[in-house]
Every structure is written in structure tokens, then in C-alpha cells.
Design a protein around this motif. Structure first.
Motif, PDB file in Angstrom:
ATOM      1  N   TYR A  16     -17.750  10.382   8.866  1.00 52.25           N
ATOM      2  CA  TYR A  16     -18.280   9.897  10.040  1.00 52.25           C
ATOM      3  C   TYR A  16     -17.632  10.467  12.147  1.00 52.25           C
ATOM      4  O   TYR A  16     -16.521  10.738  11.486  1.00 52.25           O
ATOM      5  CB  TYR A  16     -17.984   8.217  10.128  1.00 52.25           C
ATOM      6  N   ASP A  17     -17.864  10.297  12.534  1.00 52.24           N
ATOM      7  CA  ASP A  17     -17.644  10.767  13.379  1.00 52.24           C
ATOM      8  C   ASP A  17     -16.676   9.442  14.055  1.00 52.24           C
ATOM      9  O   ASP A  17     -15.617  10.142  15.291  1.00 52.24           O
ATOM     10  CB  ASP A  17     -18.537  10.441  14.823  1.00 52.24           C
ATOM     11  N   GLU A  18     -16.683   8.855  13.732  1.00 48.73           N
ATOM     12  CA  GLU A  18     -15.349   7.240  14.450  1.00 48.73           C
ATOM     13  C   GLU A  18     -14.933   6.823  13.070  1.00 48.73           C
ATOM     14  O   GLU A  18     -15.674   6.454  12.129  1.00 48.73           O
ATOM     15  CB  GLU A  18     -16.138   6.430  14.931  1.00 48.73           C
ATOM     16  N   ALA A  19     -13.904   7.172  13.008  1.00 47.52           N
ATOM     17  CA  ALA A  19     -12.958   6.562  11.803  1.00 47.52           C
ATOM     18  C   ALA A  19     -11.567   5.655  11.729  1.00 47.52           C
ATOM     19  O   ALA A  19     -11.034   6.343  11.986  1.00 47.52           O
ATOM     20  CB  ALA A  19     -13.315   7.523  10.280  1.00 47.52           C
ATOM     21  N   GLU A  20     -11.943   4.358  12.340  1.00 49.78           N
ATOM     22  CA  GLU A  20     -10.255   4.074  12.177  1.00 49.78           C
ATOM     23  C   GLU A  20      -9.935   3.408  11.240  1.00 49.78           C
ATOM     24  O   GLU A  20     -10.525   3.142  10.352  1.00 49.78           O
ATOM     25  CB  GLU A  20     -10.463   2.623  13.797  1.00 49.78           C
ATOM     26  N   TYR A  21      -8.171   3.122  11.330  1.00 44.72           N
ATOM     27  CA  TYR A  21      -7.879   2.259  10.474  1.00 44.72           C
ATOM     28  C   TYR A  21      -6.561   1.744  11.154  1.00 44.72           C
ATOM     29  O   TYR A  21      -5.781   1.762  11.573  1.00 44.72           O
ATOM     30  CB  TYR A  21      -7.291   3.221   9.315  1.00 44.72           C
ATOM     31  N   VAL A  22      -6.135  -0.045  10.674  1.00 46.07           N
ATOM     32  CA  VAL A  22      -5.579  -0.725  11.344  1.00 46.07           C
ATOM     33  C   VAL A  22      -4.637  -1.448   9.511  1.00 46.07           C
ATOM     34  O   VAL A  22      -6.272  -2.038   8.982  1.00 46.07           O
ATOM     35  CB  VAL A  22      -5.700  -1.894  12.234  1.00 46.07           C
ATOM     36  N   HIS A  23      -3.583  -1.823   9.466  1.00 47.56           N
ATOM     37  CA  HIS A  23      -3.388  -2.404   8.542  1.00 47.56           C
ATOM     38  C   HIS A  23      -2.499  -3.868   9.170  1.00 47.56           C
ATOM     39  O   HIS A  23      -1.390  -3.771   9.637  1.00 47.56           O
ATOM     40  CB  HIS A  23      -1.492  -1.357   7.665  1.00 47.56           C
ATOM     41  N   THR A  24      -3.052  -4.472   9.196  1.00 46.36           N
ATOM     42  CA  THR A  24      -2.629  -5.745  10.118  1.00 46.36           C
ATOM     43  C   THR A  24      -3.007  -7.185   8.468  1.00 46.36           C
ATOM     44  O   THR A  24      -3.782  -7.038   7.690  1.00 46.36           O
ATOM     45  CB  THR A  24      -3.218  -6.065  10.699  1.00 46.36           C
ATOM     46  N   GLY A  25      -2.438  -8.259   8.899  1.00 44.73           N
ATOM     47  CA  GLY A  25      -2.199  -9.348   8.084  1.00 44.73           C
ATOM     48  C   GLY A  25      -2.554  -9.080   6.700  1.00 44.73           C
ATOM     49  O   GLY A  25      -3.489  -9.835   5.548  1.00 44.73           O
ATOM     50  N   GLY A  26      -1.804  -8.485   5.655  1.00 39.13           N
ATOM     51  CA  GLY A  26      -2.450  -7.689   4.622  1.00 39.13           C
ATOM     52  C   GLY A  26      -3.378  -7.107   3.885  1.00 39.13           C
ATOM     53  O   GLY A  26      -3.853  -6.651   3.034  1.00 39.13           O
ATOM     54  N   LEU A  27      -4.440  -7.163   5.022  1.00 41.24           N
ATOM     55  CA  LEU A  27      -5.507  -5.664   4.933  1.00 41.24           C
ATOM     56  C   LEU A  27      -5.262  -4.661   5.214  1.00 41.24           C
ATOM     57  O   LEU A  27      -5.358  -4.743   6.780  1.00 41.24           O
ATOM     58  CB  LEU A  27      -7.034  -6.833   5.406  1.00 41.24           C
ATOM     59  N   HIS A  28      -6.296  -4.027   4.759  1.00 42.73           N
ATOM     60  CA  HIS A  28      -6.395  -2.043   5.492  1.00 42.73           C
ATOM     61  C   HIS A  28      -7.776  -2.671   5.766  1.00 42.73           C
ATOM     62  O   HIS A  28      -8.691  -2.582   5.188  1.00 42.73           O
ATOM     63  CB  HIS A  28      -6.899  -1.879   4.176  1.00 42.73           C
ATOM     64  N   TRP A  29      -7.869  -2.664   7.823  1.00 40.89           N
ATOM     65  CA  TRP A  29      -9.092  -2.266   7.707  1.00 40.89           C
ATOM     66  C   TRP A  29      -9.632  -0.687   8.600  1.00 40.89           C
ATOM     67  O   TRP A  29      -8.682  -0.783   9.378  1.00 40.89           O
ATOM     68  CB  TRP A  29      -8.808  -3.473   9.240  1.00 40.89           C
ATOM     69  N   PHE A  30     -11.072  -1.093   8.398  1.00 38.26           N
ATOM     70  CA  PHE A  30     -11.574   0.305   9.303  1.00 38.26           C
ATOM     71  C   PHE A  30     -13.046   0.020   9.941  1.00 38.26           C
ATOM     72  O   PHE A  30     -13.180  -1.180   9.744  1.00 38.26           O
ATOM     73  CB  PHE A  30     -12.071   1.337   7.472  1.00 38.26           C
ATOM     74  N   ARG A  31     -12.693   0.961  10.722  1.00 39.69           N
ATOM     75  CA  ARG A  31     -14.065   0.844  11.951  1.00 39.69           C
ATOM     76  C   ARG A  31     -14.704   2.383  11.774  1.00 39.69           C
ATOM     77  O   ARG A  31     -14.035   3.063  11.785  1.00 39.69           O
ATOM     78  CB  ARG A  31     -13.373   0.605  13.327  1.00 39.69           C
ATOM     79  N   VAL A  32     -15.434   2.563  10.628  1.00 39.86           N
ATOM     80  CA  VAL A  32     -16.672   3.835  10.971  1.00 39.86           C
ATOM     81  C   VAL A  32     -17.663   3.924  11.817  1.00 39.86           C
ATOM     82  O   VAL A  32     -18.565   2.959  11.905  1.00 39.86           O
ATOM     83  CB  VAL A  32     -17.133   3.782   9.363  1.00 39.86           C
TER      84      VAL A  32
END
Length: 129
Positions: A16-32
Motif C-alpha cells: 500500500y502506498d499509505e501505511a501508518e501505524y499508531v500504538h495507543t490505548g493498548g491497541l495497535h492501529w493501522f491506516r492503509v
């Protein structure tokens, strides 16, 4: 970031051209994205957001988020109350979806992985509303 999440993020970035990651609130978040939407959906390509728990990959992923302006035949899709709000900018709608046949292995290339999870989102969208 643990080694599994780092490997999963690397795999997503390959596809994916866009793949972001954030770890917050005990969750692993991804935006693709962008993800191509099936016929009758507008717009034609969107980002998608999802999270996995600290138990990943043992815990099966559930549901994903799409931009709030996504429509099917001019109407918003059915949604469910979002268990958590994504940590990414924008307004998001939560779509219920469950991974089928989730069988992770220690090697992300031989078992279930988040790239396969994201590719399954189009199946949910093909169901329409």
C-alpha cells in the motif's frame, strides 16, 4: 513496537502506498490505502483503518473503519457502534467484519497476517449495505 507488529507493518508497506501505524490505548492501529472499492461504491478508492489487540496474532481481528463519506448506491452503509475511535484524522464509520479461517503462524508469510486481513475488506464491501 514488537517484532510481529513491525513485520506486519513492513508487509503492509510493501503493498500500500499509505501505511501508518499508531500504538495507543493498548491497541495497535493501522491506516492503509488506497483500497479500490467495488462497483456501486463511491469514491472509487479509500483508506481503511483497523486495530488489533496486544494479543495479536492470537486474537482474531474484527471490523474495520472506512471514511464516513463512503456510500453504496448513494447511501451510507450499515454500521455498528465503533468500539474505539481511530487515532487518525477524519471521520470514520465502523463496519462489522470477521476474519474467516484466521490461522496465524510464527512466520507471517505462511500463516494469516494483516495484509490478508486488509485484502478481505473488499469481500465485506461486495456484500453492499
Amino acid at each position: 513496537m514488537n517484532a510481529r507488529i513491525e513485520a506486519e507493518l513492513g508487509l503492509l508497506r510493501l503493498h500500500y502506498d499509505e501505511a501508518e501505524y499508531v500504538h495507543t490505548g493498548g491497541l495497535h492501529w493501522f491506516r492503509v490505502g488506497p483500497l479500490r472499492t467495488p462497483e456501486n461504491w463511491s469514491p472509487d478508492a479509500i483508506p481503511a483503518v483497523f486495530s488489533v489487540t496486544e494479543g495479536h496474532p492470537g486474537a482474531v481481528p474484527y471490523g474495520f473503519y472506512v471514511p464516513a463519506d463512503l456510500t453504496f448506491n448513494g447511501k451510507p452503509p450499515s454500521e455498528h457502534p465503533a468500539p474505539h475511535q481511530p487515532p487518525f484524522a477524519g471521520k470514520w464509520r465502523f463496519l462489522s467484519w470477521q476474519a474467516v479461517g484466521w490461522r496465524p503462524t510464527a512466520d507471517i508469510s505462511t500463516g494469516s497476517n494483516l495484509w490478508g486481513w486488509v485484502r478481505s475488506f473488499v469481500q465485506r464491501l461486495r456484500e453492499g449495505q
